[in-house]
Enzyme design. Structure first.
Site, PDB file in Angstrom:
ATOM      1  CD  GLU A 131      -3.093  -0.641   0.035  1.00 51.62           C
ATOM      2  OE1 GLU A 131      -2.688  -0.391  -1.107  1.00 51.62           O
ATOM      3  OE2 GLU A 131      -4.300  -0.665   0.317  1.00 51.62           O
ATOM      4  CB  THR A 184      -5.163   6.224  -3.421  1.00 48.75           C
ATOM      5  OG1 THR A 184      -6.022   5.186  -3.877  1.00 48.75           O
ATOM      6  CG2 THR A 184      -5.271   6.321  -1.917  1.00 48.75           C
TER       7      THR A 184
HETATM    8  N1  HSE Z   1      -8.733   4.725   3.271  1.00 46.70           N
HETATM    9  C1  HSE Z   1      -8.132   4.945   1.992  1.00 46.70           C
HETATM   10  C2  HSE Z   1      -8.605   6.276   1.455  1.00 46.70           C
HETATM   11  C3  HSE Z   1      -8.519   3.850   1.071  1.00 46.70           C
HETATM   12  O1  HSE Z   1      -9.806   6.533   1.490  1.00 46.70           O
HETATM   13  O2  HSE Z   1      -7.765   7.069   1.007  1.00 46.70           O
HETATM   14  C4  HSE Z   1      -7.970   4.013  -0.316  1.00 46.70           C
HETATM   15  O3  HSE Z   1      -7.148   2.977  -0.659  1.00 46.70           O
END
Ligand code: HSE
Length: 311
Positions: A131, A184
């Protein structure tokens, strides 16, 4: 029994945040999923091949599965390496945990080749390195359900990872994935760095309500608690059609929902399969009207995460 030399794993899509639980809540889907095959080699190092058309990096330090496997290999005393083949069933940048699936699937596969010597918490910790490659942040809200299945709460990542795996209620999930990409990193860049206390109070009331609703199978409470007062309003501008799609899905009988992860997918939770299909169709109709191509996914919350499908 001798350990296998090769293993294939299906690693499922997941929904992070689940409305109000930014970076802490997640749930597992049955499909789509990535397929990852690992072969054990006696010489050190990783060779990564992608059997799909997404042109993802194959240098292990820049590949989400590679970074997760390098973290695992650091914990293994013997000299070994892996040949890795990845077929992405989950489109990158979809908001349904594409990077998490590859990272989680890779460490679950490696663990199977090593006689399952690591527990889920250790595997989550390793997969979070994937990640970090994808978004710059070691968050576990997709990784935890991708490994444990069901519904998960990441109570803490630092200083020690603390993940609570909760039983999944018998809900059906509808997902619309409009075919545009939201990175993201960019979706995190629009978030506020400070939050008024009054909003924070409403948000943590919903997180508590949502977890209570899942545990007691109180579907009406789940519906009331899904609202996100902090993150979704900041990201809404990145997601054309969001408000309309939610409105239409609620009118079709969905309990509630919102942005899936960092988007662009939108999820809705539903009491039964028929309502989930109706909610998905209602959301799809919004994008159809806008002239934006989309995919729909409908399925139950998966009780199992990444799993070995053959040795
Ligand atoms: N919690 C993360 C976000 C998940 O909302 O940025 C995205 O991978």
């Amino acid at each position: 029994m001798p350990l296998p030399s090769s293993v294939t794993v299906h690693a499922p899509a997941t929904i992070a945040n689940v409305g109000c639980g930014f970076d802490v809540l997640g749930l597992c889907l049955t499909a789509p999923y990535d397929t990852i095959t690992l072969r054990r080699c006696e010489q050190p190092g990783l060779t990564i091949t992608h059997l799909d058309d997404y042109h993802l990096p194959t240098d292990p330090t820049h590949n989400v599965a590679g970074a997760a496997l390098l973290a695992l290999l650091r914990e293994v005393p013997e000299t070994l390496g892996f040949e890795v083949e990845i077929t992405k069933g989950i489109r990158p940048g979809s908001g349904i945990g594409s990077s998490a699936a590859s990272a989680a699937g890779a460490v679950v596969a490696a663990n199977a080749l090593l006689g399952n010597r690591f527990d889920n918490k250790q595997l989550i910790d390793m997969a979070m390195y994937g990640e970090a490659v994808a978004s710059g942040v070691r968050h576990a809200d997709n990784i935890a359900p991708a490994i444990c299945g069901g519904f998960t709460l990441v109570r803490a990542v630092q200083p020690v990872l603390d993940v609570v795996a909760l039983p999944a209620p018998a809900l059906w999930v509808a997902v619309v994935h409009p075919q545009f990409e939201v990175k993201t990193k960019e979706a995190r860049a629009v978030l506020p760095t400070q939050v008024p206390l009054s909003l924070a109070v409403r948000q943590w009331a919903n997180v508590g309500g949502l977890v209570a609703g899942f545990l007691t199978q109180d579907f009406e409470l789940i519906g009331r608690a899904l609202d996100d007062y902090i993150v979704e309003p900041a990201r809404a501008a990145l997601l054309p059609g969001l408000g309309d799609a939610k409105k239409r899905a609620l009118a079709a009988g969905a309990l509630g929902g919102g942005i899936s992860g960092s988007g662009p997918s939108i999820f809705m939770l539903n009491k039964d399969e028929a309502t989930a299909h109706a909610a998905a169709e209602a959301m799809g109709a919004v994008y159809q009207k806008m002239g934006i191509a989309f995919h729909l996914h409908v399925g139950p919350i998966a009780t199992q995460g990444a799993r070995v499908v053959n040795f």
